[in-house]
Enzyme design. Structure first.
Site, PDB file in Angstrom:
ATOM      1  N   ARG A 123      -1.663   6.267   2.709  1.00 48.56           N
ATOM      2  CA  ARG A 123      -0.392   6.127   3.420  1.00 48.56           C
ATOM      3  C   ARG A 123       0.724   6.801   2.624  1.00 48.56           C
ATOM      4  NH1 ARG A 123       1.367   1.664   2.939  1.00 48.56           N
ATOM      5  NH2 ARG A 123      -0.301   0.653   1.785  1.00 48.56           N
TER       6      ARG A 123
ATOM      7  N   CYS B 240      -6.057  -5.104  -2.635  1.00 52.36           N
ATOM      8  CA  CYS B 240      -6.014  -6.244  -3.548  1.00 52.36           C
ATOM      9  C   CYS B 240      -6.941  -7.378  -3.130  1.00 52.36           C
ATOM     10  CB  CYS B 240      -4.588  -6.751  -3.689  1.00 52.36           C
ATOM     11  SG  CYS B 240      -3.545  -5.609  -4.609  1.00 52.36           S
TER      12      CYS B 240
ATOM     13  N   SER C 140      -2.144  -4.015  -0.316  1.00 53.72           N
ATOM     14  CA  SER C 140      -3.224  -3.069  -0.041  1.00 53.72           C
ATOM     15  C   SER C 140      -4.148  -2.934  -1.248  1.00 53.72           C
ATOM     16  CB  SER C 140      -2.630  -1.707   0.304  1.00 53.72           C
ATOM     17  OG  SER C 140      -1.780  -1.850   1.425  1.00 53.72           O
TER      18      SER C 140
ATOM     19  N   LYS D 126      -1.119  -0.171  11.179  1.00 54.72           N
ATOM     20  CA  LYS D 126       0.078  -0.595  10.462  1.00 54.72           C
ATOM     21  C   LYS D 126       1.346  -0.333  11.282  1.00 54.72           C
ATOM     22  CE  LYS D 126      -2.143  -2.406   7.186  1.00 54.72           C
ATOM     23  NZ  LYS D 126      -2.947  -1.801   6.209  1.00 54.72           N
TER      24      LYS D 126
ATOM     25  N   ASP E 222      -7.442  -7.664   7.797  1.00 52.05           N
ATOM     26  CA  ASP E 222      -6.242  -6.898   7.411  1.00 52.05           C
ATOM     27  C   ASP E 222      -4.970  -7.343   8.122  1.00 52.05           C
ATOM     28  OD1 ASP E 222      -5.245  -4.674   5.763  1.00 52.05           O
ATOM     29  OD2 ASP E 222      -4.918  -3.608   7.646  1.00 52.05           O
TER      30      ASP E 222
ATOM     31  N   HIS F 181       0.249  -9.072   7.246  1.00 49.39           N
ATOM     32  CA  HIS F 181      -0.794  -8.293   6.546  1.00 49.39           C
ATOM     33  C   HIS F 181      -1.765  -9.293   5.915  1.00 49.39           C
ATOM     34  CE1 HIS F 181      -1.677  -4.938   3.341  1.00 49.39           C
ATOM     35  NE2 HIS F 181      -2.478  -4.824   4.377  1.00 49.39           N
TER      36      HIS F 181
ATOM     37  N   GLY G 103     -17.302 -13.874  -4.829  1.00 53.13           N
ATOM     38  CA  GLY G 103     -17.877 -15.117  -4.311  1.00 53.13           C
ATOM     39  C   GLY G 103     -17.432 -16.354  -5.082  1.00 53.13           C
TER      40      GLY G 103
ATOM     41  N   ARG H 198     -12.601   5.266   2.446  1.00 54.62           N
ATOM     42  CA  ARG H 198     -12.659   4.117   3.370  1.00 54.62           C
ATOM     43  C   ARG H 198     -13.832   4.238   4.329  1.00 54.62           C
ATOM     44  NH1 ARG H 198      -8.065   0.128   3.321  1.00 54.62           N
ATOM     45  NH2 ARG H 198      -6.779   0.952   1.651  1.00 54.62           N
TER      46      ARG H 198
ATOM     47  N   TYR I  53      -4.613  10.692   8.275  1.00 57.71           N
ATOM     48  CA  TYR I  53      -5.251   9.619   7.512  1.00 57.71           C
ATOM     49  C   TYR I  53      -4.878   8.217   7.984  1.00 57.71           C
ATOM     50  CZ  TYR I  53      -7.500   7.223   3.771  1.00 57.71           C
ATOM     51  OH  TYR I  53      -8.356   6.408   3.066  1.00 57.71           O
ATOM     52  N   GLY I  54      -5.854   7.371   8.128  1.00 52.17           N
ATOM     53  CA  GLY I  54      -5.741   5.912   8.299  1.00 52.17           C
ATOM     54  C   GLY I  54      -4.406   5.431   8.833  1.00 52.17           C
TER      55      GLY I  54
HETATM   56  P1  GTP Z   1      -6.354  -2.879   2.333  1.00 55.03           P
HETATM   57  O1  GTP Z   1      -7.466  -2.539   3.281  1.00 55.03           O
HETATM   58  O2  GTP Z   1      -5.824  -1.685   1.591  1.00 55.03           O
HETATM   59  O3  GTP Z   1      -5.243  -3.669   2.952  1.00 55.03           O
HETATM   60  O4  GTP Z   1      -6.989  -3.713   1.130  1.00 55.03           O
HETATM   61  P2  GTP Z   1      -7.727  -5.108   0.933  1.00 55.03           P
HETATM   62  O5  GTP Z   1      -6.726  -6.133   0.517  1.00 55.03           O
HETATM   63  O6  GTP Z   1      -8.601  -5.434   2.090  1.00 55.03           O
HETATM   64  O7  GTP Z   1      -8.584  -4.800  -0.355  1.00 55.03           O
HETATM   65  P3  GTP Z   1     -10.147  -4.902  -0.658  1.00 55.03           P
HETATM   66  O8  GTP Z   1     -10.720  -6.245  -0.295  1.00 55.03           O
HETATM   67  O9  GTP Z   1     -10.800  -3.735  -0.050  1.00 55.03           O
HETATM   68  O10 GTP Z   1     -10.168  -4.805  -2.246  1.00 55.03           O
HETATM   69  C1  GTP Z   1      -9.925  -3.665  -2.932  1.00 55.03           C
HETATM   70  C2  GTP Z   1     -10.327  -3.731  -4.378  1.00 55.03           C
HETATM   71  O11 GTP Z   1     -10.134  -5.011  -4.974  1.00 55.03           O
HETATM   72  C3  GTP Z   1     -11.797  -3.380  -4.564  1.00 55.03           C
HETATM   73  O12 GTP Z   1     -11.896  -2.443  -5.603  1.00 55.03           O
HETATM   74  C4  GTP Z   1     -12.407  -4.691  -4.951  1.00 55.03           C
HETATM   75  O13 GTP Z   1     -13.555  -4.514  -5.731  1.00 55.03           O
HETATM   76  C5  GTP Z   1     -11.287  -5.422  -5.686  1.00 55.03           C
HETATM   77  N1  GTP Z   1     -11.417  -6.891  -5.596  1.00 55.03           N
HETATM   78  C6  GTP Z   1     -11.490  -7.625  -4.460  1.00 55.03           C
HETATM   79  N2  GTP Z   1     -11.658  -8.941  -4.730  1.00 55.03           N
HETATM   80  C7  GTP Z   1     -11.664  -9.060  -6.070  1.00 55.03           C
HETATM   81  C8  GTP Z   1     -11.783 -10.172  -6.982  1.00 55.03           C
HETATM   82  O14 GTP Z   1     -11.916 -11.334  -6.598  1.00 55.03           O
HETATM   83  N3  GTP Z   1     -11.727  -9.884  -8.325  1.00 55.03           N
HETATM   84  C9  GTP Z   1     -11.579  -8.613  -8.780  1.00 55.03           C
HETATM   85  N4  GTP Z   1     -11.528  -8.414 -10.102  1.00 55.03           N
HETATM   86  N5  GTP Z   1     -11.470  -7.532  -7.952  1.00 55.03           N
HETATM   87  C10 GTP Z   1     -11.505  -7.752  -6.628  1.00 55.03           C
HETATM   88  C1  SPV Z   2      -3.597  -0.525   3.644  1.00 55.37           C
HETATM   89  O1  SPV Z   2      -3.186   0.449   2.998  1.00 55.37           O
HETATM   90  O2  SPV Z   2      -3.092  -1.671   3.533  1.00 55.37           O
HETATM   91  C2  SPV Z   2      -4.749  -0.375   4.568  1.00 55.37           C
HETATM   92  C3  SPV Z   2      -5.220   0.972   4.866  1.00 55.37           C
HETATM   93  O3  SPV Z   2      -5.237  -1.370   5.081  1.00 55.37           O
HETATM   94  S1  SPV Z   2      -4.207   1.809   6.019  1.00 55.37           S
HETATM   95  O4  SPV Z   2      -4.757   1.605   7.366  1.00 55.37           O
HETATM   96  O5  SPV Z   2      -4.263   3.239   5.686  1.00 55.37           O
HETATM   97  O6  SPV Z   2      -2.864   1.296   5.985  1.00 55.37           O
HETATM   98 MN    MN Z   3      -4.026  -3.196   4.672  1.00 54.83          MN
END
Ligand code: GTP
Ligand code: SPV
Ligand code: MN
Length: 608
Positions: free
Chosen positions: A82, A274, A272, A230, A297, A250, A516, A389, A221-222
């Protein structure tokens, strides 16, 4: 201007909606595509579009035995995330966009955009993509039409939304829809060959909140291009939610069932990249606990007649971060991706499958990186882009909850907020009440990730994990949260929690095992909701007493546990000092009740 009546495919339109036909016609006259295609969302259309994208080099089909009906795409290396610096909220008054959004005068912006869009689809097909955010026909769903010159966008919208004839039927002959116009910004001159990933150095992601319109230029992109996500479901929807008394957030939505069979639904907002997708698909390590996915999301919430807050996932697919997604961390995501998926900016294996860092411990031999170069561990760069992604239908998730498309939504018992914080923030904190929870959420901060063009690792404040996604003044947004809570029956409101899976030790290693194991925190929250788990009051909120957290089978040292659960008053005085400069930016829009929360925190810290 080209006479639109001569553009193949524009007529006959598959709708009687005069406003929609007029908008499509005007857009065609402005952008001058070679042809128009009204998307119906059928399998035949998917097959035709993916075949065209393969022929044009945008998509590579993956090994059909290993991953049927799945494709690889590599974006232009300058179009990988983004672009917040090019994202605008063009409300009539600058004040209504607030200090955290880019703003330009809507009249000037419209004029600029009309110049940019003039002839921008020459040599291309213009796709008209009707879509529903939320299940077709649900009262809480919202309808939109995206016009795009990207077939990659059209097929991605089919995975991510309820796209096609069904949505067009819902829009009917005169129903409301959000017009969302998108162009990659790369017209083709006669005979000019296309590139695999057309885009433009000039990018604009523009929202007109009052007229509920979206214009996006220059990126494929996305979040820049799939405008239901978004742009609509958060930026425009947050404005609708403010005006109509609901929430567009979000957040993931998770269904949690205890060993006793008690069901609770939990929503969680993290910035994002996280951990939302990971938590949404979490596999509890605690025996007897079951977690199922509703959404990963975006979450829309409204109060039901019973006074409880009900949530729906407006999306139909997951656009998830690939790197870090593996059998150990998120098996359910890996197992979702068996077919019908699009992978963008991942690496390719020698046998035509996909790979990314974290999918397996050791990379297979003979990888090709996301830029198409042979890759080995010595290459010095990751094989997949850190923001690579996958795009996959939500229904393919092995733990999707049976009620994930229930138009009523699911009643939320707890809302979690969090971010990446190497220091200061405990594993979990319970807010004293709703207003205190809003205060905690207004102070979310997180270390930057690859999901947008910010500095990786640098701490930035991201209130409610909505900083890049709130379509209006965030001071007013905080006020909306406070007012909605004040109107509700407090005993039926979700409880609010602040979590942090990312605490690091002095060696820079994560202290908490995460993934987990986060089920241990969920069990504590569950226990709080049932009135069973103990908590200790601290200056910043309620943290678990050490015995109340189920740590059976975990090898954490006492020092590590202390680090995870202790609230250090001196450190929190420094944290608190960051609040006034952040709040002052909102001036009169900053709710007094949050300033009062700040004062209360300072006085609690002084006594700690
Ligand atoms: P967007 O799609 O961008 O909104 O992101 P999201 O919040 O869905 O993030 P996602 O779950 O894809 O996590 C992204 C990163 O965080 C990955 O590299 C994961 O491995 C890491 N991650 C997720 N959960 C944990 C956790 O509990 N501990 C740690 N250390 N890393 C985590
Ligand atoms: C984010 O960046 O929070 C995403 C990916 O979930 S995007 O759809 O590109 O915003
Ligand atoms: Mn997101």
């Amino acid at each position: 201007m080209t006479a639109t009546t001569t553009i193949p495919g524009l007529f006959p339109a598959p709708t009687k909606h005069a406003k929609l036909i007029a908008w499509v016609q005007q857009t065609a006259a402005m952008t001058q595509p070679d042809r128009v295609h009204w998307c119906d969302g059928s399998d035949a259309e998917w097959n035709a579009l993916t075949a065209e994208l393969v022929a044009g080099g945008t998509l590579k089909p993956l090994n059909p035995v290993k991953r049927p009906n799945s494709f690889f795409a590599a974006s232009d290396p300058r179009d990988v995330a983004r672009v917040e610096s090019r994202t605008f909220i063009c409300s009539e008054k600058e004040e209504d966009a607030g200090p955290t959004n880019n703003w330009l005068d809507p009249t000037e912006m419209r004029a600029d955009l009309q110049d940019l869009f003039k002839g921008c689809m020459k040599g291309r097909t213009m796709y008209v993509v009707p879509f529903s955010m939320g299940p077709l026909g649900s009262k809480i769903s919202q309808l939109g039409v995206e016009i795009t010159d990207s077939a990659y966008v059209a097929i991605s919208m089919r995975v991510m939304t309820r796209m096609g004839a069904g949505a067009l039927k819902e829009i009917g002959d005169d129903g409301f829809f959000v017009p969302a116009l998108h162009s990659v910004g790369m017209p083709l001159a006669d005979g000019q060959a296309d590139v695999a990933w057309p885009c433009n150095e000039i990018k604009y992601i523009v929202h007109f909140p009052e007229s509920r319109e979206i214009w996006s230029y220059g990126s494929g992109y996305g979040g820049n291009a799939l405008l239901g996500k978004k742009c609509f479901a958060l930026r425009i929807a947050s404005v609708m939610a403010r005006d109509e008394g609901w929430f567009a957030e979000h957040m993931l939505i998770l269904k949690l069932t205890s060993p006793e069979g008690v069901v609770r639904y939990i929503a969680a907002a993290f910035p994002s990249a996280c951990g939302k997708t990971n938590m949404a698909m979490l596999q509890p390590t605690l025996p007897g606990w079951k977690a199922e996915t509703i959404g990963d999301d975006i979450c829309w919430m409204r109060f039901g007649d019973d006074g409880r807050l009900y949530a729906i996932n407006p999306e139909a697919g997951f656009f998830g971060v690939a790197p870090g997604t593996g059998i150990e961390t998120n098996k359910n995501a890996v197992d979702s991706l068996h077919s019908n998926s699009v992978f963008t900016n991942v690496a390719l294996t020698a046998d035509g499958d996909v790979w990314w860092e974290g999918l397996t411990d050791t990379p297979p031999e003979g990888l090709t990186d996301w830029k198409g170069r042979p890759w080995s561990p010595e290459s010095g760069e990751p094989a997949a882009h850190p923001n690579a992604r996958f795009t996959v239908p939500a229904a393919q998730c092995p733990v999707i909850a049976p009620e994930w498309e229930d138009p009523k939504g699911v009643p939320i018992s707890a809302i979690l907020f969090g971010g990446r914080r190497a220091s200061a923030v405990p594993l979990v904190t319970e807010a004293f009440d709703w207003a205190h929870g809003v205060f905690l959420a207004s102070n979310v901060a997180s270390e930057g990730t690859a999901a947008a063009e910010n500095k990786i690792g640098e701490l930035r404040r991201d209130p409610f994990a909505m900083l890049p996604f709130c379509g209006y003044n965030m001071g007013d947004y905080f006020d909306h949260w406070l007012k909605m809570g004040a109107k509700a029956d407090a005993s039926k409101l979700p409880r609010i929690y602040f979590v942090n899976w990312f605490r690091k030790d002095e060696k820079g290693k994560f202290v908490w095992p995460g993934y987990g194991e986060n089920s241990r925190v969920l069990k504590w929250i569950f226990g709080r909701l049932e009135g069973e788990a103990a908590a200790t009051d601290t200056a910043i909120g309620r943290v678990p007493s050490q015995e109340s957290l189920d740590l059976s089978g975990l090898s954490l040292t006492q020092a590590q546990l202390d680090l995870l659960l202790t609230v250090d008053a001196a450190v929190w005085q420094e944290e608190a000092a960051l609040i006034p400069p952040a709040y002052e930016k909102f001036g009169d829009h900053m709710p007094k009740a949050l300033w009062a929360q700040y004062e209360a925190l300072v006085s609690r810290l002084a006594q700690a």
